[in-house]
Design a protein around this motif. Structure first.
Motif, PDB file in Angstrom:
ATOM      1  N   ILE A  55      48.636 -13.794 -46.361  1.00  0.00           N
ATOM      2  CA  ILE A  55      48.058 -13.309 -45.111  1.00  0.00           C
ATOM      3  C   ILE A  55      48.566 -14.167 -43.958  1.00  0.00           C
ATOM      4  O   ILE A  55      47.859 -14.411 -42.990  1.00  0.00           O
ATOM      5  CB  ILE A  55      46.520 -13.256 -45.160  1.00  0.00           C
ATOM      6  N   SER A  56      49.802 -14.597 -44.068  1.00  0.00           N
ATOM      7  CA  SER A  56      50.412 -15.454 -43.046  1.00  0.00           C
ATOM      8  C   SER A  56      50.717 -14.662 -41.776  1.00  0.00           C
ATOM      9  O   SER A  56      50.853 -13.436 -41.801  1.00  0.00           O
ATOM     10  CB  SER A  56      51.692 -16.075 -43.592  1.00  0.00           C
ATOM     11  N   LEU A  95      44.864 -16.665 -59.196  1.00  0.00           N
ATOM     12  CA  LEU A  95      45.737 -16.985 -58.063  1.00  0.00           C
ATOM     13  C   LEU A  95      46.839 -17.982 -58.432  1.00  0.00           C
ATOM     14  O   LEU A  95      46.567 -19.050 -58.968  1.00  0.00           O
ATOM     15  CB  LEU A  95      44.889 -17.557 -56.925  1.00  0.00           C
ATOM     16  N   GLN A  96      48.079 -17.600 -58.138  1.00  0.00           N
ATOM     17  CA  GLN A  96      49.245 -18.461 -58.365  1.00  0.00           C
ATOM     18  C   GLN A  96      49.959 -18.802 -57.063  1.00  0.00           C
ATOM     19  O   GLN A  96      50.575 -19.848 -56.953  1.00  0.00           O
ATOM     20  CB  GLN A  96      50.231 -17.784 -59.317  1.00  0.00           C
ATOM     21  N   MET A  97      49.909 -17.903 -56.075  1.00  0.00           N
ATOM     22  CA  MET A  97      50.575 -18.132 -54.795  1.00  0.00           C
ATOM     23  C   MET A  97      49.630 -17.747 -53.665  1.00  0.00           C
ATOM     24  O   MET A  97      49.082 -16.649 -53.652  1.00  0.00           O
ATOM     25  CB  MET A  97      51.844 -17.285 -54.702  1.00  0.00           C
ATOM     26  N   LEU A  98      49.430 -18.687 -52.741  1.00  0.00           N
ATOM     27  CA  LEU A  98      48.582 -18.445 -51.578  1.00  0.00           C
ATOM     28  C   LEU A  98      49.323 -18.893 -50.330  1.00  0.00           C
ATOM     29  O   LEU A  98      49.753 -20.038 -50.226  1.00  0.00           O
ATOM     30  CB  LEU A  98      47.257 -19.218 -51.704  1.00  0.00           C
ATOM     31  N   ASN A  99      49.477 -17.976 -49.384  1.00  0.00           N
ATOM     32  CA  ASN A  99      50.142 -18.282 -48.121  1.00  0.00           C
ATOM     33  C   ASN A  99      49.197 -17.931 -46.979  1.00  0.00           C
ATOM     34  O   ASN A  99      48.940 -16.759 -46.716  1.00  0.00           O
ATOM     35  CB  ASN A  99      51.447 -17.495 -47.998  1.00  0.00           C
ATOM     36  N   ASP A 146      50.888 -22.587 -49.303  1.00  0.00           N
ATOM     37  CA  ASP A 146      51.403 -22.812 -47.953  1.00  0.00           C
ATOM     38  C   ASP A 146      50.255 -22.682 -46.963  1.00  0.00           C
ATOM     39  O   ASP A 146      49.738 -21.593 -46.731  1.00  0.00           O
ATOM     40  CB  ASP A 146      52.511 -21.815 -47.626  1.00  0.00           C
ATOM     41  N   LEU A 147      49.855 -23.810 -46.386  1.00  0.00           N
ATOM     42  CA  LEU A 147      48.784 -23.860 -45.394  1.00  0.00           C
ATOM     43  C   LEU A 147      49.315 -24.316 -44.036  1.00  0.00           C
ATOM     44  O   LEU A 147      48.547 -24.661 -43.150  1.00  0.00           O
ATOM     45  CB  LEU A 147      47.683 -24.813 -45.869  1.00  0.00           C
ATOM     46  N   SER A 148      50.616 -24.306 -43.862  1.00  0.00           N
ATOM     47  CA  SER A 148      51.262 -24.836 -42.661  1.00  0.00           C
ATOM     48  C   SER A 148      50.956 -23.987 -41.425  1.00  0.00           C
ATOM     49  O   SER A 148      50.579 -22.820 -41.523  1.00  0.00           O
ATOM     50  CB  SER A 148      52.774 -24.911 -42.873  1.00  0.00           C
ATOM     51  N   GLY A 149      51.113 -24.607 -40.265  1.00  0.00           N
ATOM     52  CA  GLY A 149      50.948 -23.899 -39.005  1.00  0.00           C
ATOM     53  C   GLY A 149      49.510 -23.532 -38.675  1.00  0.00           C
ATOM     54  O   GLY A 149      49.268 -22.530 -38.010  1.00  0.00           O
TER      55      GLY A 149
END
Length: 85
Positions: free
Chosen positions: A13-14, A32-36, A59-62
């Protein structure tokens, strides 16, 4: 309530300009294996868990997270990529 999806293994949900706290939510995503969640406006602390120990890519960046990295992140034994910038 996208934090309670027991069969989802890939959630991106980036770049949606979402905001709010994610640490107060009860994450129930055992597959869950990939979370963006990158490039949103989430703030506050990070949750200790996302309901899965199978995370490979997180990925929790930005965003605008504050505080330390939770101890629970040490339980992500499959984690290959972690972005917190």
């Amino acid at each position: 309530e996208f934090t309670k999806l027991p069969l989802v293994y890939f959630l991106d949900i980036s770049s949606n300009n979402l905001s709010g706290r994610i640490d107060a939510r009860n994450w129930e995503m055992p597959s869950l294996q990939m979370l963006n969640l990158a490039k949103n406006r989430f703030y506050g602390g990070l949750p200790d868990s996302f309901g899965s120990d199978n995370l490979e890519n997180l990925d929790l960046s930005g965003n605008r997270f504050l505080g330390s990295i939770p101890r629970g992140f040490g339980n992500f034994l499959e984690l290959m990529q972690l972005k917190l910038s």
